[in-house]
Design a protein around this motif. Structure first.
Motif, PDB file in Angstrom:
ATOM      1  N   LYS A  23       0.813  -1.217   0.000  1.00 13.90           N
ATOM      2  CA  LYS A  23       0.000   0.000   0.000  1.00 13.90           C
ATOM      3  C   LYS A  23       0.849   1.271   0.000  1.00 13.90           C
ATOM      4  CE  LYS A  23      -3.977  -2.022   2.316  1.00 13.90           C
ATOM      5  NZ  LYS A  23      -3.432  -3.288   2.809  1.00 13.90           N
ATOM      6  N   THR A  24       2.031   1.201   0.583  1.00 15.61           N
ATOM      7  CA  THR A  24       2.875   2.380   0.668  1.00 15.61           C
ATOM      8  C   THR A  24       3.661   2.623  -0.616  1.00 15.61           C
ATOM      9  OG1 THR A  24       3.104   2.058   3.049  1.00 15.61           O
ATOM     10  CG2 THR A  24       4.697   3.516   2.006  1.00 15.61           C
ATOM     11  N   PHE A  25       4.130   1.552  -1.254  1.00 11.90           N
ATOM     12  CA  PHE A  25       5.070   1.722  -2.357  1.00 11.90           C
ATOM     13  C   PHE A  25       4.547   1.339  -3.744  1.00 11.90           C
ATOM     14  CE2 PHE A  25       7.689   1.078   1.481  1.00 11.90           C
ATOM     15  CZ  PHE A  25       8.273   2.330   1.509  1.00 11.90           C
ATOM     16  N   VAL A  26       3.455   0.589  -3.825  1.00 14.25           N
ATOM     17  CA  VAL A  26       2.891   0.216  -5.122  1.00 14.25           C
ATOM     18  C   VAL A  26       1.865   1.278  -5.521  1.00 14.25           C
ATOM     19  CG1 VAL A  26       1.549  -1.538  -6.347  1.00 14.25           C
ATOM     20  CG2 VAL A  26       3.282  -2.233  -4.689  1.00 14.25           C
ATOM     21  N   LYS A  30      -2.142   0.239  -9.792  1.00 11.65           N
ATOM     22  CA  LYS A  30      -1.703  -1.149  -9.878  1.00 11.65           C
ATOM     23  C   LYS A  30      -2.365  -1.988  -8.788  1.00 11.65           C
ATOM     24  CE  LYS A  30       2.420  -3.927 -10.556  1.00 11.65           C
ATOM     25  NZ  LYS A  30       3.870  -3.944 -10.652  1.00 11.65           N
ATOM     26  N   LEU A  31      -2.521  -1.414  -7.591  1.00 10.19           N
ATOM     27  CA  LEU A  31      -3.221  -2.118  -6.513  1.00 10.19           C
ATOM     28  C   LEU A  31      -4.670  -2.388  -6.890  1.00 10.19           C
ATOM     29  CD1 LEU A  31      -2.001  -0.264  -3.297  1.00 10.19           C
ATOM     30  CD2 LEU A  31      -1.464  -2.594  -3.968  1.00 10.19           C
ATOM     31  N   ALA A  32      -5.311  -1.414  -7.538  1.00 10.89           N
ATOM     32  CA  ALA A  32      -6.721  -1.551  -7.913  1.00 10.89           C
ATOM     33  C   ALA A  32      -6.927  -2.686  -8.906  1.00 10.89           C
ATOM     34  CB  ALA A  32      -7.242  -0.239  -8.487  1.00 10.89           C
ATOM     35  N   ALA A  33      -5.903  -2.962  -9.726  1.00  8.43           N
ATOM     36  CA  ALA A  33      -6.005  -4.039 -10.705  1.00  8.43           C
ATOM     37  C   ALA A  33      -5.734  -5.409 -10.097  1.00  8.43           C
ATOM     38  CB  ALA A  33      -5.040  -3.777 -11.857  1.00  8.43           C
ATOM     39  N   ALA A  43     -10.764   4.708  -3.322  1.00  8.47           N
ATOM     40  CA  ALA A  43     -10.136   5.442  -2.222  1.00  8.47           C
ATOM     41  C   ALA A  43      -9.081   6.392  -2.777  1.00  8.47           C
ATOM     42  CB  ALA A  43      -9.492   4.460  -1.242  1.00  8.47           C
ATOM     43  N   GLY A  44      -8.819   7.432  -2.043  1.00  4.18           N
ATOM     44  CA  GLY A  44      -7.791   8.383  -2.444  1.00  4.18           C
ATOM     45  C   GLY A  44      -6.397   7.814  -2.228  1.00  4.18           C
ATOM     46  N   THR A  45      -5.455   8.316  -3.004  1.00  3.96           N
ATOM     47  CA  THR A  45      -4.076   7.848  -2.887  1.00  3.96           C
ATOM     48  C   THR A  45      -3.529   8.097  -1.487  1.00  3.96           C
ATOM     49  OG1 THR A  45      -3.714   8.269  -5.231  1.00  3.96           O
ATOM     50  CG2 THR A  45      -1.757   8.064  -3.867  1.00  3.96           C
ATOM     51  N   GLY A  46      -3.804   9.250  -0.923  1.00  2.09           N
ATOM     52  CA  GLY A  46      -3.327   9.566   0.421  1.00  2.09           C
ATOM     53  C   GLY A  46      -3.873   8.611   1.464  1.00  2.09           C
ATOM     54  N   PHE A  47      -5.130   8.232   1.326  1.00  5.15           N
ATOM     55  CA  PHE A  47      -5.745   7.292   2.270  1.00  5.15           C
ATOM     56  C   PHE A  47      -5.072   5.930   2.189  1.00  5.15           C
ATOM     57  CE2 PHE A  47      -9.033   4.059   3.207  1.00  5.15           C
ATOM     58  CZ  PHE A  47      -9.259   4.368   4.534  1.00  5.15           C
ATOM     59  N   VAL A  48      -4.847   5.452   0.971  1.00  3.14           N
ATOM     60  CA  VAL A  48      -4.213   4.141   0.788  1.00  3.14           C
ATOM     61  C   VAL A  48      -2.793   4.153   1.349  1.00  3.14           C
ATOM     62  CG1 VAL A  48      -3.437   2.455  -0.928  1.00  3.14           C
ATOM     63  CG2 VAL A  48      -5.648   3.581  -1.214  1.00  3.14           C
ATOM     64  N   LYS A  49      -2.049   5.209   1.074  1.00  2.00           N
ATOM     65  CA  LYS A  49      -0.677   5.310   1.575  1.00  2.00           C
ATOM     66  C   LYS A  49      -0.660   5.428   3.101  1.00  2.00           C
ATOM     67  CE  LYS A  49       1.632   6.180  -2.518  1.00  2.00           C
ATOM     68  NZ  LYS A  49       1.840   4.860  -3.051  1.00  2.00           N
ATOM     69  N   THR A  50      -1.605   6.144   3.665  1.00  2.00           N
ATOM     70  CA  THR A  50      -1.701   6.256   5.117  1.00  2.00           C
ATOM     71  C   THR A  50      -1.965   4.895   5.746  1.00  2.00           C
ATOM     72  OG1 THR A  50      -2.479   8.538   4.973  1.00  2.00           O
ATOM     73  CG2 THR A  50      -2.936   7.356   7.024  1.00  2.00           C
ATOM     74  N   LEU A  51      -2.873   4.125   5.158  1.00  2.00           N
ATOM     75  CA  LEU A  51      -3.115   2.769   5.657  1.00  2.00           C
ATOM     76  C   LEU A  51      -1.845   1.928   5.565  1.00  2.00           C
ATOM     77  CD1 LEU A  51      -6.623   1.719   4.297  1.00  2.00           C
ATOM     78  CD2 LEU A  51      -5.964   2.135   6.649  1.00  2.00           C
ATOM     79  N   GLY A  52      -1.098   2.104   4.494  1.00  2.00           N
ATOM     80  CA  GLY A  52       0.149   1.368   4.334  1.00  2.00           C
ATOM     81  C   GLY A  52       1.152   1.697   5.416  1.00  2.00           C
ATOM     82  N   MET A  90     -13.165  -5.592   6.935  1.00  2.00           N
ATOM     83  CA  MET A  90     -14.305  -6.489   6.734  1.00  2.00           C
ATOM     84  C   MET A  90     -15.515  -5.721   6.200  1.00  2.00           C
ATOM     85  SD  MET A  90     -13.850  -8.873  10.102  1.00  2.00           S
ATOM     86  CE  MET A  90     -15.473  -9.595   9.976  1.00  2.00           C
ATOM     87  N   ILE A  91     -15.739  -4.536   6.711  1.00  2.00           N
ATOM     88  CA  ILE A  91     -16.852  -3.715   6.224  1.00  2.00           C
ATOM     89  C   ILE A  91     -16.627  -3.351   4.767  1.00  2.00           C
ATOM     90  CG2 ILE A  91     -17.963  -1.451   6.443  1.00  2.00           C
ATOM     91  CD1 ILE A  91     -17.479  -1.741   9.517  1.00  2.00           C
ATOM     92  N   THR A  92     -15.406  -2.930   4.442  1.00  2.00           N
ATOM     93  CA  THR A  92     -15.095  -2.527   3.070  1.00  2.00           C
ATOM     94  C   THR A  92     -15.276  -3.692   2.104  1.00  2.00           C
ATOM     95  OG1 THR A  92     -13.528  -0.863   3.832  1.00  2.00           O
ATOM     96  CG2 THR A  92     -13.287  -1.608   1.563  1.00  2.00           C
TER      97      THR A  92
END
Length: 125
Positions: A23-26, A30-33, A43-52, A90-92
């Motif tokens: 999540k941080t580096f990909v 590419k993750l969505a695929a 989701a926004g890029t910032g949100f995904v990177k923050t989760l990473g 799980m919700i997502t």
């Protein structure tokens, strides 16, 4: 009991490290695929990177405090935070109809709950 909790924490740390690195580096596109990563398209890029980054911190927090003997209470606290993260996952995945990923997240949630309860309770450091 102590060995089982170390193994459970190590397994969760491996999962967190893998997810955190991806999540941080990909790139988000590419993750969505990727299989199971479709949620990142919404989701926004910032949100995904923050989760990473949070997952990378979780990987460290599940092992390092106890391994070095500095603030080992952070291990069950991190495991508790991982439980909350898995509820969100799980919700997502549930909203997207991805039942296999809901079940996988449930396994991670139970493992984290075992670590949190075990390290706060009978096998605390």
């Amino acid at each position: 009991m102590n060995l089982a909790l170390w193994i459970a924490a190590a397994l969760l740390a491996a999962v967190a490290l893998t997810g955190g690195i991806s999540k941080t580096f990909v790139p988000r596109e590419k993750l969505a695929a990727a299989h199971g990563g479709g949620w990142t398209a919404d989701a926004g890029t910032g949100f995904v990177k923050t989760l990473g980054v949070l997952e990378l911190l979780a990987a460290a927090g599940l092992l390092l405090p106890a391994a070095v003997g500095v603030a080992p209470v952070l291990v069950p606290v991190t495991a508790g935070a991982w439980v909350l993260l898995m509820v969100g996952a799980m919700i997502t995945h549930g909203r997207r109809g991805e039942t296999a990923f809901v079940a996988l997240n449930l396994v991670y949630l139970v493992l984290a709950l075992v670590v949190a309860v075990g390290r706060f309770g009978p096998a605390s450091f």
